[in-house]
Design an enzyme around this catalytic site. Structure first.
Site, PDB file in Angstrom:
ATOM      1  N   PRO A  95      61.170  63.358 -37.575  1.00  0.00           N
ATOM      2  CG  PRO A  95      60.864  65.072 -35.966  1.00  0.00           C
ATOM      3  CD  PRO A  95      61.814  63.795 -36.457  1.00  0.00           C
ATOM      4  CD  GLU A 122      66.438  71.102 -31.850  1.00  0.00           C
ATOM      5  OE1 GLU A 122      65.733  71.206 -32.909  1.00  0.00           O
ATOM      6  OE2 GLU A 122      66.149  70.854 -30.941  1.00  0.00           O
ATOM      7  NE  ARG A 164      52.684  41.951 -37.312  1.00  0.00           N
ATOM      8  CZ  ARG A 164      51.870  41.851 -37.978  1.00  0.00           C
ATOM      9  NH1 ARG A 164      52.016  42.672 -39.522  1.00  0.00           N
ATOM     10  NH2 ARG A 164      51.026  41.233 -38.210  1.00  0.00           N
ATOM     11  CG  ASP A 179      48.524  42.352 -40.744  1.00  0.00           C
ATOM     12  OD1 ASP A 179      47.983  41.611 -39.761  1.00  0.00           O
ATOM     13  OD2 ASP A 179      49.661  42.381 -41.006  1.00  0.00           O
TER      14      ASP A 179
END
Ligand code: ADE
Length: 276
Positions: A95, A122, A164, A179
């Site tokens: 993150p 963590e 993809r 897209d």
């Protein structure tokens, strides 16, 4: 393209056997190798984590299993000095990484070999990233501003977005073109709605323009709908857009949606402008 994934939950990567990625594997377009991190632990409990130096909550993943696992994955195929574009790159979902975008998906899709290091707890002892960064590019990547229990779901997301884009993986190469976030004509606009048969469903009709056969009008309608959706869901993209990339009809649509142009040409909108 080759993908190596080192994880304590190999079964979490089972979806890589299904659908687009699964088919790409079966066709030999993707060589996916999943490695169980615990293979490189030597104690009775197969320990991969320990308490953090400096104190604090949670556990930190240990250097040694990661070092041995990554070395083993790399040993089959890695050539000394292969730090360039032809060699492997390490992808660490976290993150606290840089945001994963379509642009980054395109960049990763151009590399021949990605090595994923999804963490639990963590995170991984920092020295692991520092060590491999001396040998290859390291991408620390976040898939969004929320915290998952581990990086495996992020590996699935990144792998699908990258796979993809590989030549021959999607049936129709044109499918990338419109897209949302695709570089090119519709850059930085979200894709609008799409429809298929039947023409009437529960009394709901499709927009007439789509069966008009008039390609110019259809393209204009799609672009207007893209502005409508972007204005509603991602006004930040309108604020950031390059006014020079817009034509008169684009500006008319933005005006209908409540956007005004400042002296610098940038678009802005009153916070309480009515959404159309
Ligand atoms: N691991 C935990 N949360 C994550 C996130 N948002 N992106 C990537 N990896 C993660």
């Amino acid at each position: 393209m080759r993908l190596d994934i080192v994880t304590i939950f190999p079964e979490y990567l089972e979806p890589l056997n299904v659908s687009l990625v699964g088919k790409a594997r079966a066709r030999g377009q993707l060589d996916v190798r999943v490695h169980d991190l615990r293979r490189w632990t030597y104690d009775r409990h197969h320990t991969v984590d320990d308490t953090p130096y400096g104190g604090g909550p949670g556990m930190v993943m240990k250097t040694e299993p990661w070092g041995e696992a990554l070395d083993t994955a790399l040993a089959d195929g890695y050539e000394a000095g292969a730090g360039g574009p032809g060699g492997p790159a390490l992808v660490v979902p976290t993150p606290s990484g840089r945001p994963f975008t379509q642009e980054l998906a395109v960049e990763l899709s151009q590399r021949p070999w990605l090595l994923f290091a999804p963490a639990r707890y963590e995170g991984i002892d920092r020295r692991v990233v520092d060590e491999y960064a001396t040998r290859m590019p390291v991408y620390e990547v976040s898939i969004g501003d929320y915290v998952l229990a581990g990086g495996e779901a992020a590996v699935l997301v990144i792998t699908e977005a990258v796979a993809r884009l590989l030549p021959g993986v999607l049936g129709n190469a044109e499918s990338h073109r419109d897209d949302s976030f695709a570089p090119g004509a519709m850059a930085d606009l979200l894709e609008g709605p799409v429809y298929t048969k039947p023409p009437v469903w529960r009394g709901r009709e499709i927009p007439d323009v789509l069966v008009s056969g008039h390609h110019g009008r259809i393209a204009r309608w799609r672009r207007d709908e893209a502005f409508r959706r972007t204005s509603a869901h991602r006004p930040d993209l309108i604020e950031r857009c390059d006014p020079a990339a817009l034509d008169k009809k684009d500006r008319e649509m933005l005006s209908i949606l409540g956007w005004r142009q400042g002296p610098d040409g940038r678009f802005w909108r009153d916070a309480d402008a009515v959404e159309q």
